[in-house]
Design an enzyme around this catalytic site. Structure first.
Site, PDB file in Angstrom:
ATOM      1  NE  ARG A  83     -41.552   7.449  -2.171  1.00 37.69           N
ATOM      2  CZ  ARG A  83     -41.260   6.209  -1.824  1.00 37.69           C
ATOM      3  NH1 ARG A  83     -40.036   5.795  -1.855  1.00 37.69           N
ATOM      4  NH2 ARG A  83     -42.207   5.369  -1.451  1.00 37.69           N
ATOM      5  CB  THR A  84     -44.164  12.595   2.014  1.00 39.72           C
ATOM      6  OG1 THR A  84     -44.582  12.209   0.715  1.00 39.72           O
ATOM      7  CG2 THR A  84     -44.546  14.035   2.252  1.00 39.72           C
ATOM      8  CE  LYS A 135     -53.604   7.585  24.217  1.00 34.27           C
ATOM      9  NZ  LYS A 135     -52.683   8.511  24.887  1.00 34.27           N
ATOM     10  NE  ARG A 157     -48.834  11.762   3.244  1.00 33.61           N
ATOM     11  CZ  ARG A 157     -48.186  11.134   2.274  1.00 33.61           C
ATOM     12  NH1 ARG A 157     -48.044   9.833   2.316  1.00 33.61           N
ATOM     13  NH2 ARG A 157     -47.667  11.803   1.278  1.00 33.61           N
ATOM     14  CG  HIS A 208     -48.763  14.998  -1.920  1.00 33.64           C
ATOM     15  ND1 HIS A 208     -47.977  15.684  -1.025  1.00 33.64           N
ATOM     16  CD2 HIS A 208     -48.205  13.770  -2.038  1.00 33.64           C
ATOM     17  CE1 HIS A 208     -46.985  14.895  -0.629  1.00 33.64           C
ATOM     18  NE2 HIS A 208     -47.107  13.727  -1.234  1.00 33.64           N
TER      19      HIS A 208
END
Lengths: 143, 307
Positions: free
Chosen positions: B51-52, B80, B101, B129
Site C-alpha cells: 500500500r504505502t 551488499k 522505508r 509512520h
C-alpha cells in the site's frame, strides 16, 4: 592517611559517589589525555557522604569536556585549579545533548547497523532525568 | 530543506492546509495532472510494502511525475552492505524527492543528514509512520467533519505498531481527545508514548484488555495487525496474533456513527463480514492516502524550490 600532592593546573572532581570514579575516568576519556596525569582516590572519608571518590587531573584547563558529568551525577563538585589555586567551582547541570558517550541498546535502532553514526541522546524529561536516543527515541536505561 | 520524519513536523495549521490541498486535488484531479511534470520521486523501500509504496507511486504518477526505486533491501545495494547515508547521497542526484522505508528505527532521519532533496519517512521499524498518520487524520476529518471531541480506541499491537505511535502523537494536539488503549499486556504502548506524550500532556486515556467493553464508548476504532516481522520469537507472535478479531457481533455493541479504521494490510483482526458495514472506513482510508501524499509531495517540492 594517604597523601596526594596538589596540582598546578587542572581539575579536582570531589564528592563523587564511592565506586563511581573508574566509570567517570572512562566517560571523560582521561586515559586518552596526551598531556595529563590523573590520580584517583577511592573510598575517602567524607562527613557529608560517608565515603566518596575524588579524581585529580593535572592537565591544561578546558582540555576535558565536563558536560557529561552533569549526566552521570550532578552532585559532583568540580574545582578548577590554576597556579595552585582554586579559581572556579563549577556547578553541574544535565546536558541537553550527550554525544558519543553512551550507546543505544535498542536492537531495532539504525545505530546498531549504520557505521560512523554519532550516538546522540537528548534530554527528554529533565525532572526524571530521562535521555532518549535521537534516532529511535528509546529511553536510555544503562545509567 | 524540509523533510517529513514525524507528523509533528507540521503544525496543526500546516496540516489543515495540507488537507485542504488534498481536498482540492480530490475534487479537481485534472488541475494537478501535470503539476510535477519532469520531477522524479525515489521510493527506497528496504522492507516489503504494498500500500504505502504503491500509494506514493500513484501519487507521483497522478501529478504527472516519474518514479524510480527499489522494493526490498535484497534488490538494492543494502544487500551488499551499503549504508543509508551513502544510498541517499546517490539518490539525491537521481531524484527530486525521496520516500524511504527501513526496518531500522531512525534510518530516515539519518538520510536527512546527507540528503540534498526532501526525505519522507515512509515507516521506520516500530517507530513512526507519518504519512499513514496524515492519511488517518485526513480520513477522520473527511468523515467526521473535524478532528476533536472524539473518543478513539486503538486496538491490537500498540507496542510495535508504528501507525499507532504516530497517530497518538498527532491527535493529542487536537481538542478534547480521549484514548482507550486496547491491547494484551505484552503489547501495550511504549513508555515514550504513555509517559512522555499522554501523561505529560494530561490527555485522558485508559488501558484495557477487552475490546467488547470498550466498543460502546468509541467514536473511532482504529484496529491494527499484530506484526510478525517485529517479533524476535515466532512463539510470541502465534500467541498474540488472533487476540482480537472484530466481527459483526462486536460491531453490534458500537455506536451507529462509529468509524472503523485500519492502516491495512489486515490479516484476521477484522472479519470480512464487517466490510459491508457502512461504518467500515478502511478502504476509503487507503484511497485517501493517495490524495494526502499528492498534497505532501507538492508541498515539500514547493518548499524546496523544486517546483
Amino acid at each position: 592517611m594517604l597523601n596526594i600532592s596538589g596540582i598546578r593546573e587542572g581539575y579536582v572532581l570531589d564528592h563523587i559517589k564511592a565506586g563511581m570514579s573508574l566509570k567517570i575516568y572512562d566517560y571523560l576519556k582521561l586515559g586518552e589525555l596526551e598531556d595529563g596525569t590523573t590520580a584517583i582516590i577511592m573510598n575517602a572519608r567524607s562527613n557529608k557522604m560517608g565515603k566518596k571518590d575524588i579524581i585529580k587531573v593535572e592537565c591544561p584547563v578546558d582540555s576535558i569536556d565536563l558536560d557529561i558529568l552533569g549526566y552521570i551525577d550532578h552532585n559532583i563538585t568540580v574545582n578548577i585549579i590554576k597556579d595552585d589555586e582554586i579559581v572556579e567551582k563549577r556547578g553541574l547541570s544535565l546536558p541537553h545533548e550527550i554525544r558519543n558517550v553512551i550507546r543505544c541498546k535498542n536492537p531495532r535502532c539504525i545505530t546498531s547497523v549504520e557505521q560512523g553514526l554519532p550516538q546522540i541522546f537528548y534530554l527528554a524529561d529533565e525532572k526524571n532525568e530521562v535521555y532518549r536516543c535521537r534516532y529511535c527515541e528509546e529511553k536510555y536505561r544503562g545509567k | 530543506m524540509r523533510h517529513l520524519m514525524s507528523p509533528l513536523d507540521f503544525t496543526t495549521d500546516e496540516l489543515y492546509d495540507l488537507m485542504r490541498l488534498a481536498d482540492d486535488i480530490r475534487e479537481n484531479r485534472q488541475k494537478y495532472a501535470k503539476a510535477c511534470e519532469g520531477k522524479t520521486l525515489a521510493t527506497c523501500f528496504y522492507e516489503p510494502s504494498t500500500r504505502t509504496r504503491l500509494s506514493f507511486e500513484a501519487a507521483m504518477l497522478n501529478l504527472g511525475g516519474n518514479v524510480l526505486g527499489f522494493a526490498s533491501a535484497d534488490s538494492s545495494s543494502a544487500a551488499k552492505g551499503e549504508s543509508v547515508s551513502d544510498t541517499i547521497r546517490v539518490i539525491s542526484g537521481y531524484a527530486d524527492i525521496c520516500a524511504i522505508r527501513h526496518p531500522k528505527e531512525g534510518a530516515p532521519l539519518v538520510a536527512t543528514s546527507h540528503s540534498g532533496i526532501p526525505v519522507i519517512n515512509a515507516g521506520d521499524g516500530g517507530h513512526q509512520h507519518p504519512t499513514q498518520t496524515l492519511t488517518d487524520l485526513y480520513t477522520i476529518r473527511s468523515l467526521r467533519g473535524e478532528i476533536g471531541g472524539l473518543t478513539i480506541g486503538l486496538c491490537g499491537d500498540l507496542k510495535f505498531g508504528r501507525t499507532v505511535h504516530s497517530l497518538i502523537n498527532a491527535l493529542v494536539r487536537y481538542p478534547d481527545i480521549r484514548f482507550i488503549l486496547i491491547s494484551p499486556p505484552e503489547l501495550v504502548v511504549p513508555s515514550y508514548i504513555r509517559d512522555d506524550v499522554l501523561t505529560a500532556r494530561g490527555i485522558p486515556f485508559t488501558e484495557v484488555k477487552s475490546l467488547e467493553d470498550a466498543m460502546p464508548e468509541l467514536d473511532i476504532l482504529y484496529m491494527t495487525r499484530v506484526q510478525r516481522e517485529r517479533f524476535f520469537n515466532e512463539e510470541d507472535y502465534i500467541r498474540m496474533k488472533d487476540f482480537y478479531i472484530l466481527d459483526k457481533s462486536k460491531m453490534e455493541l458500537a455506536r451507529e456513527n462509529m468509524l472503523v479504521l485500519h492502516p491495512l494490510p489486515r490479516v484476521n483482526e477484522i472479519s470480512v463480514e464487517v466490510d459491508e458495514d457502512p461504518r467500515a472506513a478502511y478502504f476509503t482510508q487507503a484511497h485517501n492516502g493517495v490524495f494526502i501524499r499528492m498534497a505532501l509531495i507538492l508541498t515539500l517540492l514547493k518548499e524546496a524550490g523544486t517546483l
